[in-house]
Each structure stands twice: as C-alpha cells, then as structure tokens.
Design an enzyme around this catalytic site. Structure first.
Site, PDB file in Angstrom:
ATOM      1  NE  ARG A  46      45.141  81.587  88.827  1.00 18.42           N
ATOM      2  CZ  ARG A  46      45.083  82.529  89.789  1.00 18.42           C
ATOM      3  NH1 ARG A  46      46.189  82.956  90.381  1.00 18.42           N
ATOM      4  NH2 ARG A  46      43.938  83.042  90.155  1.00 18.42           N
ATOM      5  CE1 TYR A  98      58.421  71.662  68.906  1.00 17.11           C
ATOM      6  CE2 TYR A  98      57.814  73.716  69.949  1.00 17.11           C
ATOM      7  CZ  TYR A  98      57.456  72.498  69.427  1.00 17.11           C
ATOM      8  OH  TYR A  98      56.140  72.112  69.418  1.00 17.11           O
ATOM      9  CG  ASP A 170      64.021  73.282  74.986  1.00 15.79           C
ATOM     10  OD1 ASP A 170      64.045  72.131  75.465  1.00 15.79           O
ATOM     11  OD2 ASP A 170      63.090  73.702  74.277  1.00 15.79           O
ATOM     12  CE  LYS A 195      57.354  67.393  72.598  1.00 19.28           C
ATOM     13  NZ  LYS A 195      58.133  68.555  72.243  1.00 19.28           N
TER      14      LYS A 195
HETATM   15  C1  PLP Z   1      57.894  69.965  71.999  1.00 16.95           C
HETATM   16  C2  PLP Z   1      58.976  70.916  72.308  1.00 16.95           C
HETATM   17  C3  PLP Z   1      58.706  72.174  72.872  1.00 16.95           C
HETATM   18  C4  PLP Z   1      57.288  72.652  73.130  1.00 16.95           C
HETATM   19  O1  PLP Z   1      56.684  71.942  74.161  1.00 16.95           O
HETATM   20  P1  PLP Z   1      55.098  71.648  74.265  1.00 16.95           P
HETATM   21  O2  PLP Z   1      55.012  70.785  75.457  1.00 16.95           O
HETATM   22  O3  PLP Z   1      54.689  70.996  72.984  1.00 16.95           O
HETATM   23  O4  PLP Z   1      54.442  72.983  74.430  1.00 16.95           O
HETATM   24  C5  PLP Z   1      59.776  72.977  73.193  1.00 16.95           C
HETATM   25  N1  PLP Z   1      61.052  72.608  72.942  1.00 16.95           N
HETATM   26  C6  PLP Z   1      61.341  71.418  72.390  1.00 16.95           C
HETATM   27  C7  PLP Z   1      62.768  71.053  72.145  1.00 16.95           C
HETATM   28  C8  PLP Z   1      60.324  70.547  72.039  1.00 16.95           C
HETATM   29  O5  PLP Z   1      60.623  69.369  71.469  1.00 16.95           O
END
Ligand code: PLP
Length: 377
Positions: A46, A98, A170, A195
């Site tokens: 961890r 998001y 983000d 993504k």
């Molecule tokens: C999908 C997404 C998230 C969340 O991420 P996960 O890996 O699904 O927990 C956060 N911000 C954006 C812009 C996203 O597209």
C-alpha cells in the site's frame, strides 16, 4: 527532453536485475526484510510498489510536476486531494463539471464541513466574486464535460494565488500531451487515467501531480494513510499506454476536428460543441493554452427522441459511459454521466435531453463519418 521522449523513457529505464526493457509487474503485497529494521526501501505494497513508483515518475514528468501519486480511480484521486482541506475551508468549483465530482462535493465532502461555491469559470469575475477569506482551493476542469467550456488557466492561477488558494485542474479531457496546467501556473493536476492516459478502455485508475514539495508531502501521507491505491497491474498498463499517448492524441484530435467541422454543416445537427471549431466562443483561449483540441465533441440533436434514435442506429460508436479509448463511444449525458446533476442545473448549463457526447476514437475517420451520417439520416 521533448514530450514523446519523456513519455517513453522517464520511469521506464530497463530493469536492473534482468535487463527487461519493459518495467516488471511487481504483483506482490509485501517484501522480505533482511533483518529487523533492515530492508531495501520497500516494506508494504500500500505504501510503495516499484511498478507504481515507475508510473508515478513517468506521469509526473509528462505533466511537468515534481511528484505524482496513483489511485484506484479518478474519484479516489480527487477525494484524496480534498482531504488536504479541513472543516471550515471553502472551495470554488466549476459549475460545469464531471457529475461524479459534483456528487462527491455535494453529498459527501460537504458533510465534513468543507463548503463549495459553483461558478461559471468562463468568466473570472464570477470566480473573483466567490472568493472568501476561507477560500483554500479553486477547482476546475478544462475543457469541461460535456459542454466543452474552457477555463483561462493562467488567469485562474493568478486569481487563486492572490487569494492564498491553490488551483487544482482536472486535466482528463486534454491529457498532458495537449495541455500542461502546471506550466500555466496551476498547483495540482488530477486525471481520471481511466480515460486517455489508460486509453484502451481496459482499466480504472487516477493520478495526481503537483509542482510543490509541501503538497507532495501531504499527498504521499494521504495515499498511504487513506489507502485508495491502485493495483500494480493498472500502473503497468498505464506505463504501456504512456508510450503511445502522443500518437493517440494526435489522431484523436485530427479525427475529432474533421468530424466536428463536418457535423457543423450537417442539417440534422443543431449545434456542435468542440473547442477546435472557429465558431467555439473560446476557441482563441483554448488555442492559447492547448497544443490540440482532443477527441471529445458534444452535439445538440433537439430532442430526446432524436438522441435515442441516433444512438440506436450508430454502429461503430458504441453507446457506453466513459471516454478516451481507441474505440469511438457515444453517451447521453442526461441519463448517463450527469444523472446526479440536478435538472435545473443541467438545463442552465445546456445539458439537454437532446445532447449526445462523442468520444472520437482513432479508427479511420471516413468510417466514423459514414456511421454518423447513416445514424443522423
Ligand atoms: C471519468 C472522470 C472522472 C472520474 O474518474 P473515475 O476514474 O471514473 O473515477 C473525473 N473527471 C473527469 C473529467 C472524468 O471524465
């Protein structure tokens, strides 16, 4: 070192033990210690895992930060950033964001006494007006999901710093190849690596990168103390994906640009949201802070019936949540990704029943256009 070289080489030096050219997958939970108090720097998985450390070094270098931290998902990464705050602290967030981040803030973090203001980040006056003496963080996404609005990252950073706050970005939609917020003044970058960083729709993962040692120390402590860590397999897959990020993003951007320009002329489409279009109200700003416009396009079809009919007829664009993989996907934000955003707020943002979002993959663009054309007919 230029981006593509960094992505392929940093953290990815050949294995010292065997010379293996790819980083080994250390699928282990613990490490043998020579004697009490004497070990090789690895104690418990961890806390540290060699595959994870290599990936964290790679992604930190791609974003131009001093340290990176990997998590079990994008939301676990965002939650860990928020745990640097205390009860009474105030965060200014983008209102067009998001849906899962909104849900985390609005239904969970709020209970621990952190307060949030949601503002339209297209206009920095709105952000300035929301600043209070308790403001510790400005949190934004750019381009946003799904309306493709742009936050001026240089302006947001200087406003945050004037207020004594940190700017968190983000960067999921752009990827570090197309946009590096830390170079524009941001303090922390977060990704859903599920993504584009993962890029093959085969993993769930998150990363946080910073350019400040004091933030890195907090994140390292939280990563271990809270424990929302990924398994080594996801880190290994992300290292694999990093090597093609620049090639994939170039193709995602080229395909999306061609499709957006073509859709803009299509009689069945009422509006196209894509920052690479000259008609996008923030096209010049996007061009000033991005090296390309990415693979995400939203289109307005006018009604739920049209959205249902078109998504049903699409064959190459698979109806699914998520984005950023090599294969094209389509989603209906109202019923899928943005279900947790209240209806009034959705309508204010333009997330209508007739809006669909395309994640343009790296297939042949002529095939993608033909698929869209038959579905829109
Ligand atoms: C999908 C997404 C998230 C969340 O991420 P996960 O890996 O699904 O927990 C956060 N911000 C954006 C812009 C996203 O597209």
């Amino acid at each position: 070192m230029k981006f593509a070289t960094t992505a392929i080489h940093v953290g990815q030096e050949p294995d010292e033990l065997t010379g293996a050219v790819t980083v080994p997958l250390y699928q282990t939970s613990t490490y043998a210690q020579e004697e009490i108090g004497k070990h090789k720097g690895w104690e418990y998985a961890r806390t540290q895992n060699p595959t994870r450390s290599r990936w964290e070094a790679c992604v930190a270098a791609m974003e131009g930060g001093i340290a990176g931290y990997a998590f079990g998902s994008g939301l676990a990464a965002i939650d860990t950033i928020m745990r640097t705050l205390s009860s009474g602290d105030h965060v200014i967030m983008a209102e067009d964001m998001y849906g899962g981040t909104f849900r985390l803030a609005n239904t969970i973090l709020q209970k621990s006494g952190i307060t949030f203001s949601y503002v339209d980040m297209r206009n920095m006056d709105h952000v300035r007006a929301a600043v209070t003496p308790a403001t510790k963080m400005i949190y934004t996404e750019t381009p946003t999901n799904p309306m493709m609005t742009i936050t001026d990252l240089r302006a947001a950073a200087s406003l945050a710093h004037e207020a004594g706050a940190l700017l968190v970005v983000d960067n999921t939609f752009a990827s570090p190849y197309l946009q590096r917020p830390l170079e524009l003044g941001a303090d922390i970058v977060v990704h859903s690596a599920t993504k584009y960083l993962g890029g093959h729709s085969d993993l769930v993962h998150g990363v946080v990168i910073t350019r400040h040692q004091h933030v890195a120390d907090q994140l390292a402590y939280l990563q271990n103390a809270v424990g929302a860590v990924p398994g080594p397999m996801e880190c290994w897959l992300c290292l694999r994906s990093a090597k093609t990020l620049h090639v994939r993003m170039d193709r995602h951007s080229a395909n999306a640009q061609a499709i957006a320009e073509w859709l803009e002329q299509h009689a069945a489409v009422q509006h196209v949201y894509y920052p690479g279009l000259k008609s996008h109200p923030q096209h010049a700003l996007a061009a000033s802070q991005m090296d390309g416009f990415g693979g995400m396009i939203s289109i307005e079809l006018g009604s739920l019936e049209r959205a249902v009919a078109v998504t049903k007829k699409l064959q190459l664009f698979c109806l699914a949540e998520s984005l950023g993989g090599v294969e094209s996907l389509v989603c209906h934000p109202v019923s899928m990704t943005h279900g947790s955003v209240p209806k009034a707020q959705r309508e204010k943002l333009g997330i209508t029943d007739g809006l669909i979002r395309l994640s343009v993959g790296i297939e042949d663009v002529a095939d993608l256009m033909a698929d869209l054309d038959q579905a829109l007919a």
